[in-house]
Write an enzyme that holds these catalytic residues in place. Structure first.
Site, PDB file in Angstrom:
ATOM      1  CG  ASP A 115      -0.518  -0.139   2.433  1.00 58.00           C
ATOM      2  OD1 ASP A 115       0.584  -0.553   2.833  1.00 58.00           O
ATOM      3  OD2 ASP A 115      -1.437   0.081   3.340  1.00 58.00           O
ATOM      4  N   GLY A 146      -3.244  -5.920  17.851  1.00 61.82           N
ATOM      5  CA  GLY A 146      -1.635  -6.057  17.756  1.00 61.82           C
ATOM      6  C   GLY A 146      -1.521  -7.294  17.169  1.00 61.82           C
ATOM      7  CB  SER A 175      -6.948  -3.864  10.703  1.00 63.59           C
ATOM      8  OG  SER A 175      -6.484  -2.518   9.992  1.00 63.59           O
ATOM      9  CB  SER A 176      -7.454  -3.624  16.685  1.00 62.15           C
ATOM     10  OG  SER A 176      -6.022  -3.192  16.751  1.00 62.15           O
ATOM     11  CG  ASP A 191      -4.609  -1.825   7.602  1.00 66.68           C
ATOM     12  OD1 ASP A 191      -4.457  -2.551   6.631  1.00 66.68           O
ATOM     13  OD2 ASP A 191      -3.803  -1.612   8.274  1.00 66.68           O
TER      14      ASP A 191
END
Ligand code: GLA
Length: 399
Positions: free
Chosen positions: A49, A134, A138-139, A184
């Protein structure tokens, strides 16, 4: 308006419990609204990305829960089920600098969104969810996009999905200060059920590519390894990739990103590069080609070829981009021995976290048992393996 997307019963139950937790935290009364935003796995396009390349993520049915209720004043009050403490911000005198706490993620988004609606009312908000933090799922994008979505709804702003994604991205980059790529929040905010997202990060153009959930399943195996150093190592890869591009851009007129360098150009000039930059560029130029080939494979229904590309990606991440760890390699190697596994690779930035596997439907139980056993033999603890469904993206649960 989109028709209300269905929630799976398990998710409804978790959201219901989250509503109860809200009342325990803030007391009963008033109308509490409930929102969900997914996490994501990335199937192809690893570390592309921020190199301007294509990526193929998919939102998953684990994510962030947001419960909120308007207040009569202009205070924004925020809590989390997994962290202690309550944070109170006056919307008329909100801080301009990050606090160094988890609350910076939703606060940064609130400040972005608030600009669109300076007369917005105060709120009580409780965050929670079922996504490990973690783990490379993609929290952070999930909480940021989830916040943008719920504030948009409760403050009646009618932002487009793109505007919500951009607000989440600005919050994370400018307020929290993480130099994350665009994948994300796009993966979370623009998801569509039964599809992968095809995102070309050079111009942020998107397409939804169907994935046949009757034939394949997505499983995620968690190493349990969480690296404090990961942010520093990630930023180092970003810098190395930029330096590799600076060294090669002169050979590709009009190029703006490392993704514009073809494997042929790379091969002719590889010897002139510093060995570390050569290794990083080798991963990127081949990953771009692999990701385009994987797209063709998916569109022609060739999931075997798609899966082989995932295995090749992992090898390249291990040997050239050097973001794997022995625990991730062990899971991928164990997965490669299973006939029910089509492909496997580390997902997210690496340095720990999870492996994503593409499975033949029906192979889930056997693969989970055998891969977990292989991991336990090597590391004396089990790896948590779960099968995820795709998710249609952020939405409100109207009870
Ligand atoms: C992390 C970043 C993403 C992306 C991946 C690697 O998850 O947040 O933007 O760069 O690593 O593909």
């Amino acid at each position: 308006m989109k028709p209300q997307e269905a929630f799976e019963p398990e998710l409804e139950e978790l959201l219901d419990r989250h509503a109860q937790a809200f009342e325990r935290a803030y007391g009963p009364g008033g109308k509490v609204r409930l929102f969900f935003a997914p996490g994501r796995v990335n199937l192809m396009g690893a570390h592309l990305d921020y190199n301007g390349g294509p990526v193929m993520p998919m939102a998953i049915d684990r994510g962030t829960f947001v419960a909120l209720r308007p207040r009569k004043d202009r205070l924004l009050v925020m809590r989390s089920t997994s962290e202690s403490g309550e944070f109170r911000f006056d919307l008329d005198a909100a801080p301009r600098a990050a606090t160094g706490n988890w609350v910076d993620y939703p606060l940064g988004v609130a400040l972005e969104v608030f600009r669109e609606s300076p007369r917005a009312v105060g709120l009580e908000v409780l965050f929670g969810g079922n996504l490990p933090v973690g783990a490379g799922l993609s929290s952070s994008a999930s909480i940021c996009v989830g916040t943008a979505f719920s504030l948009d709804k409760v403050w009646g702003l009618e932002l487009t999905p793109f505007a919500r994604v951009e607000a989440a991205l600005r919050a994370e980059r400018q307020f929290v200060g993480v130099q994350c790529g665009i994948m994300d929040p796009y993966a979370v905010g623009l998801a569509k059920r039964g599809h992968l997202l095809w995102l070309d990060c050079k111009d942020a153009s998107i397409e939804h590519l169907p994935i046949d959930h009757r034939a394949v399943r997505i499983a995620v195996a968690d190493t349990g390894v969480r690296r404090e150093l990961a942010a520093g190592a990630f930023n180092q890869r970003v810098t190395e990739a930029r330096r590799a591009f600076e060294a090669l851009r002169g050979f590709v007129p009009g190029s703006t990103h490392l993704r514009d360098v073809s494997s042929a150009v790379f091969a002719s000039h590889a010897d002139e590069l510093d060995p570390v930059l050569r290794a990083r560029a080798r991963h990127v130029v081949h990953e771009v080609e692999r990701t385009f080939a994987a797209r063709d494979a998916l569109l022609s229904g060739d999931v075997e070829r798609f899966g082989r590309a995932m295995f090749e990606t992992h090898v390249s991440l291990r040997d050239h981009y050097q973001v794997s760890v022995p625990e991730l390699d062990c899971l991928v190697e164990a997965a490669a021995r299973e006939p029910g596994v089509l492909g496997a690779r580390l997902t997210g930035a690496g340095f720990g976290g999870c492996v994503v596997m593409l499975l033949r439907a029906g192979a889930e139980v056997e693969v989970a048992e055998r891969v977990s056993r292989a991991f336990e033999q090597a590391f004396q603890r089990p790896a948590r393996i779960e099968v995820f469904r795709g998710d249609p993206g952020p939405r409100e649960w109207v009870r």
